[in-house]
Design an enzyme around this catalytic site. Structure first.
Site, PDB file in Angstrom:
ATOM      1  N   CYS A 104       0.863  -1.177   0.000  1.00 32.02           N
ATOM      2  CA  CYS A 104       0.000   0.000   0.000  1.00 32.02           C
ATOM      3  C   CYS A 104       0.898   1.224   0.000  1.00 32.02           C
ATOM      4  O   CYS A 104       1.589   1.500   0.985  1.00 32.02           O
ATOM      5  CB  CYS A 104      -0.925   0.030   1.214  1.00 32.02           C
ATOM      6  SG  CYS A 104      -1.891   1.571   1.307  1.00 32.02           S
ATOM      7  N   LYS A 274      -4.262  -4.375 -10.133  1.00 28.07           N
ATOM      8  CA  LYS A 274      -5.272  -3.335 -10.251  1.00 28.07           C
ATOM      9  C   LYS A 274      -5.657  -3.199 -11.714  1.00 28.07           C
ATOM     10  O   LYS A 274      -4.908  -3.599 -12.615  1.00 28.07           O
ATOM     11  CB  LYS A 274      -4.732  -1.987  -9.759  1.00 28.07           C
ATOM     12  CG  LYS A 274      -4.239  -1.990  -8.324  1.00 28.07           C
ATOM     13  CD  LYS A 274      -5.313  -2.353  -7.335  1.00 28.07           C
ATOM     14  CE  LYS A 274      -4.837  -2.203  -5.901  1.00 28.07           C
ATOM     15  NZ  LYS A 274      -5.805  -2.745  -4.922  1.00 28.07           N
ATOM     16  N   MET A 314      -4.643   5.056  -5.623  1.00 31.11           N
ATOM     17  CA  MET A 314      -3.771   4.272  -4.766  1.00 31.11           C
ATOM     18  C   MET A 314      -2.330   4.731  -4.974  1.00 31.11           C
ATOM     19  O   MET A 314      -1.934   5.034  -6.107  1.00 31.11           O
ATOM     20  CB  MET A 314      -3.889   2.785  -5.097  1.00 31.11           C
ATOM     21  CG  MET A 314      -5.318   2.245  -5.015  1.00 31.11           C
ATOM     22  SD  MET A 314      -6.332   2.619  -6.467  1.00 31.11           S
ATOM     23  CE  MET A 314      -5.745   1.372  -7.605  1.00 31.11           C
TER      24      MET A 314
END
Length: 392
Positions: A104, A274, A314
Site C-alpha cells: 500500500c 489493479k 492508490m
C-alpha cells in the site's frame, strides 16, 4: 453459557495519504499471530470487522471501503541497511480473507512516522529539527522504500500546509522514494510487450498495457470501454454490471500477466493486479466540486481497487502510472501525449497528483529505477483495539 472475554492489543489508527489503517507492532500481537497464517488473518479480520455481509464493517475498525480496510504490521528490520520491516494486509470487506500480495503506497507515508515513534529508527539518526530518512523494507514485495519524514523538536511533525487532493485538511509533507519499484521478480512488462491485446471471453478484446511497477496494474483506454476518463465514483460504483465487467477483465489480465494460473484464482487475489483506464487530459469537476482544467494535467486516470472505483488514487498505482508514462509507447504514455517524460501529473476523481519516475532499458528490457511522490500522514488514535479472545 460462558463467553470468552475480549482481549486488548496495542494499536494505532493512522491516516496515510488517502488511506487509513490499523498499525501494529509485531511484538505486540498475541503469540499465535506473530507468524503468518490462519490465526493472524482471523485476528485482522475481526479487528477490521470482516467478513461483513452488510458491507459496512460496523463491528470493527474498517470504513467499508478498500481505502479504509487496511492493516499494517511493523517490526525492527532484519534486512541490512533498513530500519523497519513493513508488512501490509488488505482486508476484504465481505469475504473472509486478507490479501498479502502487494504493497500500500499511501500507508507508506505513515510507516516512516510510526517507525520513528516506535523507536525502530536509531536515536542518533533522528535530527532535533529537519528531515529524518527512514529506510523501509517492504516485505510483501521485497523492495526498498525511502521515506523523508519531517521532525520538529525531536518529534515527528504531522501538521503542516501540504495539501493532497482526496484529503480534506493540510498536513506535513512526506516525500517517498520507491526504489526499483517493479513489483516482485521478473520483467516490468511481464508479457514482454508495452501493449497487448487482452482477450476477455464474452466481453471483447482490448488494447492493454500490463506493468509491474509499484503494484501490478492493467491499463486500458477509456474510450475502448465506453468511458471518458473523467468519471467519478458514483458513475462506476452504482453500476453492478460495469463492476462485474471490470472484475472479469482484471481476472483475465492477471492470467496474462502470469500472476494466477486460472481466472478462478482471482477471487482470492483481489488486491492485485489493479485495473485502470486512461484518457487524454480533459477538463472535469472533481468529487469535491473543484474544477480541473485540461491544462492542469497530462492525462486522466481512473483505477479500481478491491472491486470499486477508488475515490482518488492508490499510491502504488500512482507509481505504476508514472512509470508507464515514462516509457514511450505504453497506453499511459500515449494518452499523456506520447512524449518522453520523467514526471506526470494525472487527474483522478478527487483532483490531481504529480509523480516522478525514471525508467531505463537494461539488457534489452525496461526497468524502473525509482518513483517519487509526496504524501502526508497523521495519527488519528492510539491505544488498544479489542476483539473477542476466541476470534483467532
Amino acid at each position: 453459557m460462558s463467553h470468552v472475554p475480549q482481549i486488548k492489543i496495542p494499536a494505532t489508527y493512522i491516516r496515510g495519504g488517502t488511506s487509513k489503517g490499523v498499525f501494529f507492532r509485531l511484538d505486540d500481537l498475541p503469540e499465535p499471530c506473530k507468524v503468518a497464517g490462519e490465526a493472524r488473518d482471523k485476528l485482522l479480520l475481526r479487528v477490521i470487522g470482516s467478513p461483513d455481509p452488510y458491507g459496512q464493517q460496523i463491528d470493527g475498525m474498517g470504513g467499508a471501503t478498500s481505502s479504509t480496510s487496511k492493516t499494517v504490521i511493523l517490526a525492527k528490520s532484519a534486512e541490512p541497511g533498513h530500519d523497519v520491516d513493513y508488512l501490509f494486509g488488505q482486508v476484504a470487506i465481505n469475504k473472509a480473507f486478507v490479501d498479502w500480495s502487494g504493497n500500500c503506497g499511501n500507508l507508506t507515508a505513515a510507516v516512516g512516522a510510526f517507525a520513528i515513534m516506535s523507536g525502530f529508527v536509531a536515536a542518533e539518526r533522528v535530527p532535533e529539527n529537519g528531515i529524518c530518512t527512514v529506510r523501509i523494507w517492504q516485505k510483501n514485495i521485497s523492495k526498498t522504500i525511502i521515506a523523508h519524514v519531517p521532525v520538529s523538536h525531536g518529534e515527528v511533525q504531522e501538521t503542516g500546509d501540504f495539501e493532497l487532493d482526496g484529503v480534506t485538511f493540510p498536513a506535513a509533507e512526506v516525500a517517498i522514494e520507491f526504489m526499483d519499484p517493479a513489483d516482485g521478480e521478473g520483467s516490468m512488462f511481464p508479457t514482454g510487450n508495452l501493449v497487448d491485446d487482452l482477450e476477455v471471453p464474452g466481453i471483447g478484446t482490448f488494447r492493454a498495457t500490463m506493468i509491474n511497477a509499484g503494484i501490478p496494474t492493467i491499463f486500458v483506454n477509456a474510450a475502448d470501454i465506453g468511458y471518458t476518463g473523467t468519471e467519478l465514483q458514483k458513475d462506476i460504483n452504482s453500476d453492478a454490471e460495469a463492476l462485474a465487467r471490470f472484475e472479469t477483465m482484471r481476472a483475465w489480465g492477471a492470467v496474462k500477466m502470469g500472476l494466477i494460473a486460472d481466472i478462478s484464482e482471482a477471487a482470492a487475489r483481489q488486491h492485485t493486479p489493479k485495473i485502470a483506464f486512461v484518457a487524454p487530459a480533459t477538463a472535469y469537476v472533481s468529487s469535491s466540486g473543484k474544477q480541473i482544467f485540461a491544462g492542469d494535467i497530462d492525462v486522466c486516470v481512473r483505477a479500481l481497487s478491491m472491486g470499486k472505483l477508488h475515490h482518488a488514487m492508490m499510491g502504488t498505482a500512482s507509481v505504476a502510472i508514472a512509470t508507464a508514462a515514462a516509457v514511450p509507447g505504453t497506453l499511459v504514455n500515449l494518452a499523456a501525449g506520447g512524449v518522453e517524460r520523467d514526471s506526470v501529473t494525472f487527474g483522478h476523481p478527487s483532483g490531481t497528483l504529480r509523480v516522478g519516475a525514471a525508467a531505463e532499458i537494461v539488457k534489452g528490457e525496461w526497468r524502473a529505477k525509482k518513483a517519487v511522490m509526496s504524501r502526508s500522514a497523521r495519527v488519528l488514535m492510539e491505544g488498544f483495539v479489542r476483539i473477542p479472545g476466541d476470534a483467532f
